[in-house]
Design a protein around this motif. Structure first.
Motif, PDB file in Angstrom:
ATOM      1  N   TYR A   7       0.831  -1.204   0.000  1.00 47.19           N
ATOM      2  CA  TYR A   7       0.000   0.000   0.000  1.00 47.19           C
ATOM      3  C   TYR A   7       0.864   1.252   0.000  1.00 47.19           C
ATOM      4  CZ  TYR A   7      -2.969   3.732   1.766  1.00 47.19           C
ATOM      5  OH  TYR A   7      -3.605   4.932   1.936  1.00 47.19           O
ATOM      6  N   LEU A   8       1.919   1.251   0.816  1.00 51.46           N
ATOM      7  CA  LEU A   8       2.795   2.417   0.891  1.00 51.46           C
ATOM      8  C   LEU A   8       3.474   2.678  -0.453  1.00 51.46           C
ATOM      9  CD1 LEU A   8       4.524   2.011   4.387  1.00 51.46           C
ATOM     10  CD2 LEU A   8       2.738   3.641   3.733  1.00 51.46           C
ATOM     11  N   ARG A  14       6.316  11.899  -0.752  1.00 54.57           N
ATOM     12  CA  ARG A  14       5.888  13.046   0.041  1.00 54.57           C
ATOM     13  C   ARG A  14       4.815  12.632   1.049  1.00 54.57           C
ATOM     14  NH1 ARG A  14       5.561  18.656  -0.966  1.00 54.57           N
ATOM     15  NH2 ARG A  14       6.268  18.341  -3.118  1.00 54.57           N
ATOM     16  N   ARG A  15       3.807  11.862   0.546  1.00 51.37           N
ATOM     17  CA  ARG A  15       2.721  11.450   1.431  1.00 51.37           C
ATOM     18  C   ARG A  15       3.205  10.449   2.485  1.00 51.37           C
ATOM     19  NH1 ARG A  15      -2.816  10.434  -1.571  1.00 51.37           N
ATOM     20  NH2 ARG A  15      -2.311  12.600  -2.090  1.00 51.37           N
ATOM     21  N   ARG A  16       4.143   9.573   2.112  1.00 49.10           N
ATOM     22  CA  ARG A  16       4.708   8.640   3.103  1.00 49.10           C
ATOM     23  C   ARG A  16       5.383   9.391   4.250  1.00 49.10           C
ATOM     24  NH1 ARG A  16       8.114   4.595  -0.762  1.00 49.10           N
ATOM     25  NH2 ARG A  16       6.666   4.640  -2.529  1.00 49.10           N
ATOM     26  N   LEU A  17       6.190  10.390   3.891  1.00 50.90           N
ATOM     27  CA  LEU A  17       6.874  11.174   4.933  1.00 50.90           C
ATOM     28  C   LEU A  17       5.869  11.918   5.816  1.00 50.90           C
ATOM     29  CD1 LEU A  17       9.909  12.598   2.923  1.00 50.90           C
ATOM     30  CD2 LEU A  17       9.944  10.832   4.678  1.00 50.90           C
ATOM     31  N   TYR A  19       2.738  10.993   6.526  1.00 55.67           N
ATOM     32  CA  TYR A  19       2.111  10.022   7.424  1.00 55.67           C
ATOM     33  C   TYR A  19       3.086   9.623   8.560  1.00 55.67           C
ATOM     34  CZ  TYR A  19      -1.597   9.443   3.936  1.00 55.67           C
ATOM     35  OH  TYR A  19      -2.634   9.649   3.074  1.00 55.67           O
ATOM     36  N   ALA A  20       4.348   9.391   8.185  1.00 58.11           N
ATOM     37  CA  ALA A  20       5.338   9.020   9.211  1.00 58.11           C
ATOM     38  C   ALA A  20       5.518  10.142  10.228  1.00 58.11           C
ATOM     39  CB  ALA A  20       6.681   8.696   8.547  1.00 58.11           C
ATOM     40  N   PHE A  21       5.522  11.396   9.774  1.00 53.35           N
ATOM     41  CA  PHE A  21       5.664  12.542  10.673  1.00 53.35           C
ATOM     42  C   PHE A  21       4.497  12.612  11.660  1.00 53.35           C
ATOM     43  CE2 PHE A  21       4.436  17.065  11.209  1.00 53.35           C
ATOM     44  CZ  PHE A  21       5.464  17.440  12.075  1.00 53.35           C
ATOM     45  N   ILE A  22       3.291  12.401  11.144  1.00 52.05           N
ATOM     46  CA  ILE A  22       2.118  12.469  12.031  1.00 52.05           C
ATOM     47  C   ILE A  22       2.111  11.321  13.037  1.00 52.05           C
ATOM     48  CG2 ILE A  22      -0.399  12.322  12.084  1.00 52.05           C
ATOM     49  CD1 ILE A  22      -0.423  13.763   9.370  1.00 52.05           C
ATOM     50  N   ILE A  23       2.404  10.105  12.551  1.00 54.58           N
ATOM     51  CA  ILE A  23       2.323   8.926  13.421  1.00 54.58           C
ATOM     52  C   ILE A  23       3.455   8.896  14.450  1.00 54.58           C
ATOM     53  CG2 ILE A  23       2.435   6.410  13.443  1.00 54.58           C
ATOM     54  CD1 ILE A  23       1.058   6.448  10.694  1.00 54.58           C
ATOM     55  N   LEU A  24       4.668   9.250  14.018  1.00 56.58           N
ATOM     56  CA  LEU A  24       5.837   9.114  14.891  1.00 56.58           C
ATOM     57  C   LEU A  24       6.128  10.355  15.723  1.00 56.58           C
ATOM     58  CD1 LEU A  24       8.261   7.273  12.448  1.00 56.58           C
ATOM     59  CD2 LEU A  24       6.807   6.283  14.219  1.00 56.58           C
ATOM     60  N   CYS A  25       5.607  11.501  15.342  1.00 54.15           N
ATOM     61  CA  CYS A  25       5.932  12.740  16.057  1.00 54.15           C
ATOM     62  C   CYS A  25       4.703  13.410  16.669  1.00 54.15           C
ATOM     63  CB  CYS A  25       6.649  13.707  15.102  1.00 54.15           C
ATOM     64  SG  CYS A  25       7.132  15.271  15.869  1.00 54.15           S
ATOM     65  N   VAL A  26       3.763  13.809  15.830  1.00 53.34           N
ATOM     66  CA  VAL A  26       2.647  14.622  16.323  1.00 53.34           C
ATOM     67  C   VAL A  26       1.789  13.851  17.315  1.00 53.34           C
ATOM     68  CG1 VAL A  26       0.572  15.892  15.650  1.00 53.34           C
ATOM     69  CG2 VAL A  26       2.621  15.978  14.202  1.00 53.34           C
ATOM     70  N   ILE A  27       1.342  12.650  16.942  1.00 53.16           N
ATOM     71  CA  ILE A  27       0.446  11.893  17.819  1.00 53.16           C
ATOM     72  C   ILE A  27       1.116  11.494  19.144  1.00 53.16           C
ATOM     73  CG2 ILE A  27      -0.870   9.747  18.025  1.00 53.16           C
ATOM     74  CD1 ILE A  27      -1.508   9.964  15.057  1.00 53.16           C
ATOM     75  N   PRO A  28       2.335  10.902  19.144  1.00 54.26           N
ATOM     76  CA  PRO A  28       2.946  10.520  20.431  1.00 54.26           C
ATOM     77  C   PRO A  28       3.196  11.705  21.368  1.00 54.26           C
ATOM     78  CG  PRO A  28       4.051   9.403  18.625  1.00 54.26           C
ATOM     79  CD  PRO A  28       3.155  10.417  18.014  1.00 54.26           C
ATOM     80  N   ILE A  29       3.699  12.825  20.821  1.00 60.33           N
ATOM     81  CA  ILE A  29       3.964  13.976  21.683  1.00 60.33           C
ATOM     82  C   ILE A  29       2.670  14.539  22.243  1.00 60.33           C
ATOM     83  CG2 ILE A  29       4.889  16.322  21.733  1.00 60.33           C
ATOM     84  CD1 ILE A  29       6.975  15.503  19.728  1.00 60.33           C
ATOM     85  N   SER A  30       1.614  14.585  21.430  1.00 62.84           N
ATOM     86  CA  SER A  30       0.316  15.093  21.912  1.00 62.84           C
ATOM     87  C   SER A  30      -0.215  14.209  23.035  1.00 62.84           C
ATOM     88  CB  SER A  30      -0.683  15.149  20.759  1.00 62.84           C
ATOM     89  OG  SER A  30      -0.219  15.990  19.724  1.00 62.84           O
TER      90      SER A  30
END
Length: 558
Positions: A7-8, A14-17, A19-30
């Protein structure tokens, strides 16, 4: 997993990066900010108390360390053999009741306690009122000694304008005569308060030292209503306590605001970095795709200006460079095949040769690394073995000579101490001598003054075997005759003339020590006579070329 990867691969980099930014950075820190904020709010008081417990633990360590240092200084003062000997001789012999002896005692006291800032006064007071002291402040020794207990104790004393903590103990100078002396040190409360202030881990913490009546001896503490939390811990073997008091910390949102700002900065920085990484990946990939399209059209030759940057470490640039090199080599192989007509068998033979060369190139470094590694560890093992023996023997030697309390040890401990010393000497002298032991097992549990055999063994090695290379033997025997224990140390060294032997015996028994006299032998002889009486001590016999025999007599002591 394969479906997810598939799927990836269907979406852009661009879209892979993203998604990775949101999953690995934004969501865990929030999630972390929300959970930590909720936990801090719900368990605010418990968190404060845990923090205060940590402050208490750190401050207790520092305060207890100060008292440990003070107890260690007091122990050194009590167990100093030079002071005990001088006080004993001063008390029993009018000849020693001189200003020189008194100054020597006081100088020794000063050398022990002067570097401890908290000690403002130290004194040794005899039963007749005679005192030897070191003081940073003017103190009335008789006034201080009134009402102090004979046993080991800490107490709070007020002798005028400057109260202090007092550590005192009645110490037996000589067990045979019953001579005792009072040892006293005074602790400056201002210096103690400075230590307590430095030990406080927060402005919301105060530390005080209190007595058994809960009176503040040094430092300060919070009182109600501002008091929020209090922890009291006893100071071992002193009768005093460390009292830690804390006031409440007001809850504010500065921590949460700070974390939120940091979160936004991290998101902005990470997002910008992801964008730059995406652009750095996209540019060389577009170049590679363009070149593949040209190859698909039949153009496999690359113009020089289109080759990849040879200085770049980017994997895609490297892929471009390798791809270009592969195309060029493919062209060369095709040209060589057409021009030289290399048959299939020759080609396979060449490939096998290249494989063998590559295999040999892998084996040779591997063998070399293993060989160097083995040589290194063999060298380490050879160097450390002798050093390990010396360190072990030295540790055993100091275990008795420094760590044992008091002037007396068991004969077994004294023997083990000498064996450690002999082990060190044999290593230092390359085993040029041997020691033969013959100790009656029935005497090893009796007591003796410590460190009486080592100086004699040292003389055997340093003087008896001087100039002799190998073949040295020391016989050490110990036995009991009636109520006396006799040690005999015999060497086969160069021996001494009778007049030299008589001179050493005279100096050893003389009450006044001359420059260059046998200090070690005299020290042992005098200590034996002080602790056990005149009938006991050292006797020396020696003949030139036949060696020297030293006999040492002490009474049986349980």
């Amino acid at each position: 997993m394969d479906k997810f990867v598939g799927y990836l691969r269907k979406i852009s980099i661009r879209r892979r990066l993203l998604y990775a930014f949101i999953i690995l950075c934004v969501i865990p820190i929030s999630i972390m900010i929300i959970i930590s904020g909720a936990i801090e709010f719900l368990y605010y008081n418990d968190n404060i108390k845990r923090n205060y417990d940590n402050f208490t633990y750190e401050s207790d360590i520092r305060v207890n360390d100060m008292f440990d240092q003070l107890e260690l200084k007091f122990k050194y003062l009590k167990e100093n053999n030079d002071i005990l000997t001088d006080i004993y001789l001063y008390a029993i012999s009018p000849i020693y009741q001189t200003e020189e002896v008194s100054n020597r005692i006081e100088n020794t006291i000063a050398s022990i306690v002067s570097n401890q800032e908290e000690i403002s006064y130290a004194a040794i007071i005899l039963e007749d009122g005679t005192s030897f002291s070191y003081m940073k402040i003017l103190v009335d020794a008789k006034e201080i000694s009134k009402g102090l207990e004979d046993g080991p104790s800490w107490s709070y004393v007020d002798y005028g304008q400057q109260p202090a903590l007092c550590r005192t103990e009645m110490v037996e100078v000589d067990y045979t005569s019953g001579l005792k002396a009072r040892y006293v040190i005074l602790i400056n409360l201002n210096a103690v308060k400075e230590v307590l202030d430095n030990a406080a881990g927060s402005a919301k913490q105060k530390i005080a030292i209190t007595d058994i009546q809960d009176r503040v001896v040094a430092g300060s503490r919070f009182e109600k209503p501002e008091l929020f939390y209090e922890v009291t811990v006893p100071i071992l073997d002193t009768g005093l306590n460390i009292n830690n008091t804390f006031i409440r910390t007001k809850y504010d949102l500065r921590g949460l605001i700070t974390v939120t700002v940091i979160f936004l900065l991290v998101v902005a920085g990470t997002g910008s970095t992801s964008y730059l990484v995406h652009e750095s990946i996209k540019i060389p990939l577009n170049r590679l795709l363009g070149r593949m399209e040209r190859i698909e059209e039949g153009d496999i030759f690359i113009e020089p200006e289109e080759e990849a940057d040879i200085n770049s470490q980017d994997e895609n640039e490297i892929l471009n460079r390798v791809f270009t090199s592969m195309l060029n080599k493919l062209n060369e192989v095709l040209e060589e095949t057409y021009t030289t007509n290399i048959n299939e068998t020759q080609l396979r033979t060449r490939i096998k040769e290249l494989e063998l060369v590559a295999l040999q190139q892998r084996i040779n470094p591997h063998f070399l690394y293993n060989l160097l590694d083995n040589i290194f560890w063999i060298a380490q093992m050879n160097n450390y073995e002798e050093i390990g023996e010396m360190v072990s023997a030295l540790g055993e030697f100091f275990k008795t000579s420094v760590s044992e309390k008091g002037a007396f040890v068991s004969i077994n401990t004294e023997i083990e101490n000498v064996k450690s010393y002999v082990c060190l000497q044999k290593i230092m002298h390359k085993n040029q001598f041997d020691v033969i032991w013959k100790i009656d097992p029935g005497i090893v549990h009796y007591k003796t003054v410590k460190l009486i055999l080592q100086p004699i063994i040292e003389n055997c090695i340093s003087h008896g075997f001087e100039g002799i290379e190998g073949g040295g033997i020391i016989h050490i025997t110990g036995k009991k005759e009636a109520d006396t224990i006799i040690f005999e140390i015999q060497d086969n060294g160069r021996g001494m003339e009778k007049d030299v032997c008589d001179g050493i015996t005279l100096a050893m028994n003389d009450s006044i020590l001359g420059v260059g006299d046998s200090i070690g032998m005299r020290n042992v002889n005098q200590r034996i006579k002080i602790y056990f009486g005149e009938p006991y001590g050292i006797n020396i016999k020696s003949k030139i070329t036949e060696g020297t025999t030293v006999s040492l007599c002490i009474p049986v002591k349980e």
